[in-house]
Scaffold this motif. Structure first.
Motif, PDB file in Angstrom:
ATOM      1  N   THR A 188       0.861  -1.176   0.000  1.00 60.00           N
ATOM      2  CA  THR A 188       0.000   0.000   0.000  1.00 60.00           C
ATOM      3  C   THR A 188       0.901   1.231   0.000  1.00 60.00           C
ATOM      4  O   THR A 188       2.125   1.122  -0.011  1.00 60.00           O
ATOM      5  N   VAL A 189       0.278   2.412   0.039  1.00 63.37           N
ATOM      6  CA  VAL A 189       1.069   3.642   0.030  1.00 63.37           C
ATOM      7  C   VAL A 189       1.960   3.740   1.269  1.00 63.37           C
ATOM      8  O   VAL A 189       2.994   4.414   1.248  1.00 63.37           O
ATOM      9  N   LEU A 190       1.580   3.079   2.338  1.00 62.47           N
ATOM     10  CA  LEU A 190       2.385   3.120   3.561  1.00 62.47           C
ATOM     11  C   LEU A 190       3.568   2.159   3.495  1.00 62.47           C
ATOM     12  O   LEU A 190       4.414   2.169   4.399  1.00 62.47           O
ATOM     13  N   ASP A 191       3.628   1.328   2.457  1.00 62.63           N
ATOM     14  CA  ASP A 191       4.721   0.370   2.341  1.00 62.63           C
ATOM     15  C   ASP A 191       5.796   0.839   1.370  1.00 62.63           C
ATOM     16  O   ASP A 191       6.807   0.157   1.199  1.00 62.63           O
ATOM     17  N   ASP A 192       5.590   1.991   0.747  1.00 69.81           N
ATOM     18  CA  ASP A 192       6.571   2.538  -0.180  1.00 69.81           C
ATOM     19  C   ASP A 192       7.598   3.353   0.602  1.00 69.81           C
ATOM     20  O   ASP A 192       7.293   4.439   1.094  1.00 69.81           O
ATOM     21  N   GLU A 193       8.795   2.828   0.727  1.00 67.17           N
ATOM     22  CA  GLU A 193       9.810   3.474   1.556  1.00 67.17           C
ATOM     23  C   GLU A 193      10.187   4.849   1.038  1.00 67.17           C
ATOM     24  O   GLU A 193      10.598   5.723   1.806  1.00 67.17           O
ATOM     25  N   ASP A 194      10.034   5.082  -0.264  1.00 65.24           N
ATOM     26  CA  ASP A 194      10.430   6.363  -0.849  1.00 65.24           C
ATOM     27  C   ASP A 194       9.470   7.493  -0.483  1.00 65.24           C
ATOM     28  O   ASP A 194       9.862   8.658  -0.461  1.00 65.24           O
ATOM     29  N   THR A 195       8.215   7.156  -0.209  1.00 64.81           N
ATOM     30  CA  THR A 195       7.224   8.201   0.031  1.00 64.81           C
ATOM     31  C   THR A 195       6.545   8.101   1.402  1.00 64.81           C
ATOM     32  O   THR A 195       6.083   9.112   1.924  1.00 64.81           O
ATOM     33  N   ALA A 196       6.481   6.921   1.984  1.00 61.03           N
ATOM     34  CA  ALA A 196       5.778   6.741   3.257  1.00 61.03           C
ATOM     35  C   ALA A 196       6.634   7.234   4.422  1.00 61.03           C
ATOM     36  O   ALA A 196       7.863   7.192   4.372  1.00 61.03           O
ATOM     37  N   PRO A 197       6.003   7.700   5.488  1.00 59.13           N
ATOM     38  CA  PRO A 197       6.770   8.110   6.669  1.00 59.13           C
ATOM     39  C   PRO A 197       7.442   6.918   7.329  1.00 59.13           C
ATOM     40  O   PRO A 197       6.915   5.804   7.306  1.00 59.13           O
ATOM     41  N   CYS A 198       8.603   7.152   7.899  1.00 60.97           N
ATOM     42  CA  CYS A 198       9.326   6.104   8.614  1.00 60.97           C
ATOM     43  C   CYS A 198       8.753   5.986  10.021  1.00 60.97           C
ATOM     44  O   CYS A 198       8.668   6.982  10.751  1.00 60.97           O
ATOM     45  N   GLU A 199       8.365   4.788  10.418  1.00 63.40           N
ATOM     46  CA  GLU A 199       7.760   4.591  11.726  1.00 63.40           C
ATOM     47  C   GLU A 199       8.740   4.879  12.867  1.00 63.40           C
ATOM     48  O   GLU A 199       8.349   5.351  13.942  1.00 63.40           O
ATOM     49  N   PHE A 200      10.018   4.612  12.636  1.00 65.54           N
ATOM     50  CA  PHE A 200      11.012   4.860  13.683  1.00 65.54           C
ATOM     51  C   PHE A 200      11.244   6.363  13.862  1.00 65.54           C
ATOM     52  O   PHE A 200      11.335   6.858  14.987  1.00 65.54           O
ATOM     53  N   ALA A 201      11.305   7.092  12.749  1.00 66.23           N
ATOM     54  CA  ALA A 201      11.449   8.545  12.824  1.00 66.23           C
ATOM     55  C   ALA A 201      10.206   9.177  13.444  1.00 66.23           C
ATOM     56  O   ALA A 201      10.301  10.152  14.200  1.00 66.23           O
ATOM     57  N   THR A 202       9.021   8.624  13.138  1.00 71.75           N
ATOM     58  CA  THR A 202       7.782   9.148  13.710  1.00 71.75           C
ATOM     59  C   THR A 202       7.748   8.922  15.211  1.00 71.75           C
ATOM     60  O   THR A 202       7.307   9.796  15.977  1.00 71.75           O
ATOM     61  N   PHE A 203       8.231   7.770  15.667  1.00 72.92           N
ATOM     62  CA  PHE A 203       8.274   7.497  17.101  1.00 72.92           C
ATOM     63  C   PHE A 203       9.260   8.442  17.794  1.00 72.92           C
ATOM     64  O   PHE A 203       8.987   8.934  18.893  1.00 72.92           O
ATOM     65  N   LYS A 204      10.389   8.708  17.159  1.00 71.27           N
ATOM     66  CA  LYS A 204      11.340   9.674  17.716  1.00 71.27           C
ATOM     67  C   LYS A 204      10.684  11.046  17.836  1.00 71.27           C
ATOM     68  O   LYS A 204      10.857  11.746  18.855  1.00 71.27           O
ATOM     69  N   ARG A 205       9.926  11.419  16.817  1.00 70.56           N
ATOM     70  CA  ARG A 205       9.224  12.708  16.861  1.00 70.56           C
ATOM     71  C   ARG A 205       8.180  12.721  17.977  1.00 70.56           C
ATOM     72  O   ARG A 205       7.972  13.759  18.632  1.00 70.56           O
ATOM     73  N   LEU A 206       7.543  11.577  18.224  1.00 69.59           N
ATOM     74  CA  LEU A 206       6.579  11.476  19.317  1.00 69.59           C
ATOM     75  C   LEU A 206       7.259  11.716  20.664  1.00 69.59           C
ATOM     76  O   LEU A 206       6.745  12.461  21.510  1.00 69.59           O
ATOM     77  N   LEU A 207       8.409  11.092  20.879  1.00 67.05           N
ATOM     78  CA  LEU A 207       9.122  11.264  22.151  1.00 67.05           C
ATOM     79  C   LEU A 207       9.542  12.717  22.349  1.00 67.05           C
ATOM     80  O   LEU A 207       9.482  13.244  23.461  1.00 67.05           O
ATOM     81  N   GLU A 208       9.963  13.358  21.273  1.00 60.35           N
ATOM     82  CA  GLU A 208      10.316  14.784  21.359  1.00 60.35           C
ATOM     83  C   GLU A 208       9.077  15.614  21.696  1.00 60.35           C
ATOM     84  O   GLU A 208       9.149  16.561  22.492  1.00 60.35           O
ATOM     85  N   PHE A 209       7.958  15.244  21.101  1.00 58.21           N
ATOM     86  CA  PHE A 209       6.701  15.941  21.379  1.00 58.21           C
ATOM     87  C   PHE A 209       6.307  15.782  22.854  1.00 58.21           C
ATOM     88  O   PHE A 209       5.896  16.756  23.508  1.00 58.21           O
ATOM     89  N   LEU A 210       6.417  14.577  23.380  1.00 57.36           N
ATOM     90  CA  LEU A 210       6.067  14.336  24.781  1.00 57.36           C
ATOM     91  C   LEU A 210       6.987  15.113  25.716  1.00 57.36           C
ATOM     92  O   LEU A 210       6.550  15.628  26.747  1.00 57.36           O
ATOM     93  N   SER A 211       8.253  15.190  25.375  1.00 55.79           N
ATOM     94  CA  SER A 211       9.209  15.915  26.212  1.00 55.79           C
ATOM     95  C   SER A 211       8.925  17.415  26.218  1.00 55.79           C
ATOM     96  O   SER A 211       9.151  18.091  27.228  1.00 55.79           O
ATOM     97  N   GLN A 212       8.429  17.922  25.099  1.00 58.77           N
ATOM     98  CA  GLN A 212       8.158  19.358  24.991  1.00 58.77           C
ATOM     99  C   GLN A 212       6.776  19.739  25.501  1.00 58.77           C
ATOM    100  O   GLN A 212       6.486  20.927  25.677  1.00 58.77           O
ATOM    101  N   ASN A 213       5.904  18.749  25.728  1.00 58.01           N
ATOM    102  CA  ASN A 213       4.535  19.013  26.195  1.00 58.01           C
ATOM    103  C   ASN A 213       4.240  18.192  27.445  1.00 58.01           C
ATOM    104  O   ASN A 213       3.271  17.438  27.506  1.00 58.01           O
ATOM    105  N   LYS A 214       5.089  18.345  28.435  1.00 57.74           N
ATOM    106  CA  LYS A 214       4.966  17.518  29.641  1.00 57.74           C
ATOM    107  C   LYS A 214       3.701  17.808  30.426  1.00 57.74           C
ATOM    108  O   LYS A 214       3.201  16.956  31.140  1.00 57.74           O
ATOM    109  N   GLY A 215       3.161  18.987  30.275  1.00 58.70           N
ATOM    110  CA  GLY A 215       1.986  19.333  31.058  1.00 58.70           C
ATOM    111  C   GLY A 215       0.826  18.385  30.838  1.00 58.70           C
ATOM    112  O   GLY A 215       0.242  17.866  31.796  1.00 58.70           O
TER     113      GLY A 215
END
Length: 272
Positions: A188-215
């Protein structure tokens, strides 16, 4: 409308007392995919759904089941959809996030899926390398070297296999349809490595988001133990390596580095 209809149908299946592990996994994934497509609408459907037998809500029960069933997502695609959907839901500015009572399960859920994904990607890489080796040997042994099958022939083979699977499907046995190896053949479109978001990079972005929005999300970070923290640190390191690998492959596919001259070459020289 599609998200609402499919999510409601999946919740109907989950509310049944008799269900197989495979059916439960597919029903969970349908709702999760709806969250990826439209977090606000999917959560609205989930929060409005009531159990037919008791009239009780199912939101907390759904996420409790989801976080407890990390191991039922067998294919790479299923794991990736689950990771991306939940990450985007948590970071969505307006979508409801009913995780307060399940905070101790959320980040371990991500760790389990992403760790299993690392293994799955490595196994697939080794399998593809083995297939390439076998293809190379068969080409050397083939007396009609240089005669390749057309793309149409390849598609016909896969299409015939797919039709055969559908013809053999028994509605009373979901194992016949949801075969891991079979489903992984169709991207599917999520399986195309050239265009789909990387799940590992997205998880890293999530952790950064949680750290910046601790409230509003402090409970999610406080609920994890030391081992989970170490695992998350390892996944962040892997995300950085994946980003570097993808960038290197993009450069290679574009023909290598492009060095731009930052100076003007003179057309005349004066040697005095």
């Amino acid at each position: 409308a599609v998200v609402s209809t499919q999510s409601t149908g999946a919740l109907d299946k989950l509310s049944q007392s008799v269900q197989t592990v495979e059916l439960r996994a597919v029903a969970l994934l349908v709702v999760v995919a709806g969250i990826w497509y439209d977090p606000v609408l999917a959560m609205r459907v989930l929060q409005r759904y009531k159990l037919p037998s008791s009239g009780e809500g199912v939101t907390e029960q759904f996420f409790n089941q989801l976080f407890s069933d990390a191991d039922v997502f067998m294919g790479i695609h299923d794991k990736k959809v689950a990771v991306l959907s939940l990450c985007e839901l948590i970071m969505h500015p307006t979508a409801p996030k009913p995780f307060e009572h399940l905070a101790d399960k959320l980040l371990p859920f991500f760790v389990t899926l992403l760790t299993n994904l690392r293994v799955a990607y490595q196994l697939r890489k080794e399998e593809e390398a083995g297939d390439e080796g076998e293809d190379s040997e068969s080409e050397e042994d083939d007396p009609a070297d240089g005669e390749l099958e057309s793309d149409d022939d390849e598609w016909d083979d896969e299409g015939d296999e797919y039709v055969s699977k559908l013809e053999q499907f028994d509605p009373s046995d979901v194992n016949g349809l949801f075969d891991l190896d079979h489903l992984e053949c169709f991207d599917t479109v999520l399986d195309d490595e050239d265009t789909a978001p990387c799940e590992f990079a997205t998880f890293k972005r999530l952790l950064e988001f949680l750290s910046q929005n601790k409230g509003s999300h402090e409970v999610l970070l406080k609920s994890v133990d030391e081992q989970v923290r170490k695992d998350m640190a390892g996944l962040v390191e892997y995300a950085d390596k994946e980003a570097a690998r993808r960038q290197s492959e993009r450069i290679e596919n574009q023909g290598g580095y492009n060095f731009q001259n930052s100076f003007t070459v003179p057309t005349q020289f004066n040697f005095g």
